[in-house]
Design a protein around this motif. Sequence first.
Motif, PDB file in Angstrom:
ATOM      1  N   ARG A   4       0.820  -1.215   0.000  1.00 45.50           N
ATOM      2  CA  ARG A   4       0.000   0.000   0.000  1.00 45.50           C
ATOM      3  C   ARG A   4       0.853   1.263   0.000  1.00 45.50           C
ATOM      4  NH1 ARG A   4      -5.380  -0.791   1.373  1.00 45.50           N
ATOM      5  NH2 ARG A   4      -5.903  -2.911   1.997  1.00 45.50           N
ATOM      6  N   GLN A  27      -5.733 -10.050  -1.449  1.00 41.35           N
ATOM      7  CA  GLN A  27      -6.970  -9.378  -1.052  1.00 41.35           C
ATOM      8  C   GLN A  27      -8.195  -9.740  -1.886  1.00 41.35           C
ATOM      9  OE1 GLN A  27      -6.374  -5.114  -0.515  1.00 41.35           O
ATOM     10  NE2 GLN A  27      -4.198  -5.451  -0.171  1.00 41.35           N
ATOM     11  N   LYS A  49     -13.091  -6.027  -5.745  1.00 43.76           N
ATOM     12  CA  LYS A  49     -13.485  -4.739  -5.162  1.00 43.76           C
ATOM     13  C   LYS A  49     -12.584  -4.273  -4.021  1.00 43.76           C
ATOM     14  CE  LYS A  49     -18.227  -5.563  -6.591  1.00 43.76           C
ATOM     15  NZ  LYS A  49     -17.911  -6.952  -7.022  1.00 43.76           N
ATOM     16  N   PRO A  50     -12.100  -5.175  -3.122  1.00 43.38           N
ATOM     17  CA  PRO A  50     -11.183  -4.681  -2.092  1.00 43.38           C
ATOM     18  C   PRO A  50      -9.920  -4.058  -2.669  1.00 43.38           C
ATOM     19  CG  PRO A  50     -12.034  -6.842  -1.478  1.00 43.38           C
ATOM     20  CD  PRO A  50     -12.450  -6.602  -2.904  1.00 43.38           C
ATOM     21  N   VAL A  51      -9.563  -4.436  -3.886  1.00 38.81           N
ATOM     22  CA  VAL A  51      -8.395  -3.855  -4.548  1.00 38.81           C
ATOM     23  C   VAL A  51      -8.790  -2.617  -5.354  1.00 38.81           C
ATOM     24  CG1 VAL A  51      -6.564  -4.249  -6.249  1.00 38.81           C
ATOM     25  CG2 VAL A  51      -7.200  -6.063  -4.637  1.00 38.81           C
ATOM     26  N   SER A  54      -9.627   0.510  -3.361  1.00 40.06           N
ATOM     27  CA  SER A  54      -8.589   1.079  -2.500  1.00 40.06           C
ATOM     28  C   SER A  54      -7.755   2.061  -3.321  1.00 40.06           C
ATOM     29  CB  SER A  54      -7.683  -0.021  -1.944  1.00 40.06           C
ATOM     30  OG  SER A  54      -6.835  -0.557  -2.956  1.00 40.06           O
ATOM     31  N   GLY A  55      -7.212   3.052  -2.642  1.00 43.51           N
ATOM     32  CA  GLY A  55      -6.391   4.031  -3.359  1.00 43.51           C
ATOM     33  C   GLY A  55      -5.181   3.404  -4.028  1.00 43.51           C
ATOM     34  N   GLY A  57      -4.778   0.224  -4.867  1.00 51.79           N
ATOM     35  CA  GLY A  57      -5.195  -0.677  -5.934  1.00 51.79           C
ATOM     36  C   GLY A  57      -5.583   0.069  -7.195  1.00 51.79           C
TER      37      GLY A  57
END
Length: 198
Positions: A4, A27, A49-51, A54-55, A57
């Motif tokens: 991240r 993830q 979607k979790p990726v 995220s900023g 991702g």
Amino acid sequence: MDIRSRAPLMNSSSSRREALRQMLARQAYRRGDFLLASGRRSEHYVNCKPVSLSGAGATLLAPLLLDAVDPRAQAVAGLTVGADPLVSCVAMAAALAGRPLDALIVRKEPKGHGTGAWIEGPLPAPGAPVTVLEDVMTTGGSCLKAVKRLREAGYAVQEVVTVVDRQDGGQTALAAEGLHLKALFLLEHISTPLEHQP
């Protein structure tokens, strides 16, 4: 160092691709017993979607997806909700690169008021080439719903770009409709244990 914190600093395509692969493996991928949207059961489940939401991702996804989009395309589009973050981040990446490319969202049901629209966004002129984006390609059913609506609206859709292709019949289904599929990753790329990857 955590992915991240590294992601926004990566400049090379290969570095971005590997960081994204690792994010998806950690993830987005799960192994178990799952009922898929297609109605099939599978030991593999992929939820991007979790990726994509995220900023870090989105920062990794946007340039890789943009590179895969036909340079003639005037818009990228996809079926809500999986494609919403994809088309948005790609349109932003295109603007930052000085490339005119807008984002369109295809509804699953027509808007219940106002114009009753199926497609949201800055609509290009009829006949404009549009590339469809998908997060996970399985049988192609969801993607083809978006393609149908876009073609009915008069747009030229010949290409689909997906983040992950599960290789479960989607490519064949798309080819039958005259569509070319591009995938950033195959299921095997993110389902193999990380320590076994090159």
